[in-house]
Enzyme design. Structure first.
Site, PDB file in Angstrom:
ATOM      1  N   GLU A 111       0.827  -1.211   0.000  1.00 12.57           N
ATOM      2  CA  GLU A 111       0.000   0.000   0.000  1.00 12.57           C
ATOM      3  C   GLU A 111       0.861   1.261   0.000  1.00 12.57           C
ATOM      4  O   GLU A 111       0.517   2.260  -0.642  1.00 12.57           O
ATOM      5  CB  GLU A 111      -0.951  -0.026   1.194  1.00 12.57           C
ATOM      6  CG  GLU A 111      -2.012  -1.115   1.070  1.00 12.57           C
ATOM      7  CD  GLU A 111      -2.867  -1.266   2.306  1.00 12.57           C
ATOM      8  OE1 GLU A 111      -4.091  -1.100   2.197  1.00 12.57           O
ATOM      9  OE2 GLU A 111      -2.306  -1.547   3.388  1.00 12.57           O
ATOM     10  N   GLU A 131      -4.084  -9.385   3.876  1.00 10.56           N
ATOM     11  CA  GLU A 131      -4.845  -9.003   5.065  1.00 10.56           C
ATOM     12  C   GLU A 131      -6.039  -9.908   5.343  1.00 10.56           C
ATOM     13  O   GLU A 131      -6.344 -10.204   6.511  1.00 10.56           O
ATOM     14  CB  GLU A 131      -5.313  -7.547   4.942  1.00 10.56           C
ATOM     15  CG  GLU A 131      -4.235  -6.509   5.240  1.00 10.56           C
ATOM     16  CD  GLU A 131      -3.420  -6.136   4.026  1.00 10.56           C
ATOM     17  OE1 GLU A 131      -2.730  -5.108   4.076  1.00 10.56           O
ATOM     18  OE2 GLU A 131      -3.448  -6.883   3.016  1.00 10.56           O
TER      19      GLU A 131
END
Length: 261
Positions: A111, A131
């Site tokens: 990210e 995640e």
């Protein structure tokens, strides 16, 4: 500044190295320090380009520090100015950032790279958003930025199964700009940074501003918007000293001297 973060100024280029063995994972304290570094970069008129990289050759960043999580740091903890990793939520940065991805970029590490304007990566780099396998979601930009870059089927596989993407595959999809050997990584990132320095700073600021404002607009609407006078940098660059300097330097067969005004 945090001992996990090393800052090096090379003229107008700022190099930020995340150095938290073993995996350059990021806890809230480190994220705060990264945010401070990026905001200082934003506000320093002498700096033009930033390069973010990881220490070592294995990890760019493994993302959120799961050891800190196990000790009670919540997924929605305050990660400081700029959001997680200091860059993922800075939405008014008018200077370019290059992610020099030296290894694994997983979770928040991916990210962070996605929040940069350019990605130069080593051949051994790989990217993943695992995640969902940890019971959380990539909400520091992954679930928002990746769908703008990849087809839905590929995004779904990456965010729902955590599958890894190699450097070469990322290059094929256009996620990264360059794939080079590990030994050439920083030289390649610095070369790109210098190319950016050679462009007019006001023009780059205007380009980033236009991208942000019009990325979801149809082309015709975008034209109307940029000519409406509401943008800050676009009107300024049209009437700037640099807009005169560029053609003058070209006519005189010399390098332009940008003043940023």
């Amino acid at each position: 500044m945090s001992e996990s973060l090393h800052l090096t100024r090379n003229g107008p280029i700022l190099e930020i190295t995340l150095d938290r063995p073993k995996a350059n994972a990021i806890d809230a304290k480190t994220s705060f320090a990264m945010g401070e570094a990026f905001l200082n970069f934003r506000d320093d008129p002498e700096l033009r380009v930033a390069i973010i990289t990881g220490g070592g050759e294995k990890f760019f960043s493994a993302g959120w520090d799961l050891k800190a999580a196990a000790e009670g740091e919540a997924p929605d903890a305050d990660f400081g100015p700029g959001g997680f990793a200091g860059l993922t939520e800075i939405f008014d940065l008018d200077k370019p950032v290059i992610a020099a991805v030296n290894g694994y970029a997983f979770g928040g590490g991916f990210e962070l790279a996605l929040a940069a304007d350019f990605i130069v990566c080593a051949e051994n780099a790989s990217f993943a958003l695992p995640e969902a396998k940890l019971g959380i979601v990539p909400d520091s930009g992954g679930v928002l930025r990746l769908p703008k870059l990849l087809p839905p089927a590929i995004v779904n596989e990456m965010v729902m199964t955590g599958r890894r993407m190699s450097a070469e595959e990322a290059l094929r999809w256009g996620i990264v700009n360059r794939v080079v050997s590990q030994s050439e990584l920083m030289d390649s990132a610095r070369e790109l940074a210098q190319q950016l320095v050679n462009s007019a700073p006001l023009a780059i600021a205007a380009l980033k501003e236009i991208y942000r404002a019009t990325s979801e607009m149809p082309v015709e609407e975008g034209y109307r918007y940029i000519r409406s006078g509401v943008l800050k940098h676009y009107p300024s660059v049209l009437h700037s000293e640099d807009a005169l300097e560029g053609p003058q330097a070209f006519a005189e067969k010399r390098d332009p001297v940008w003043k940023g005004r």
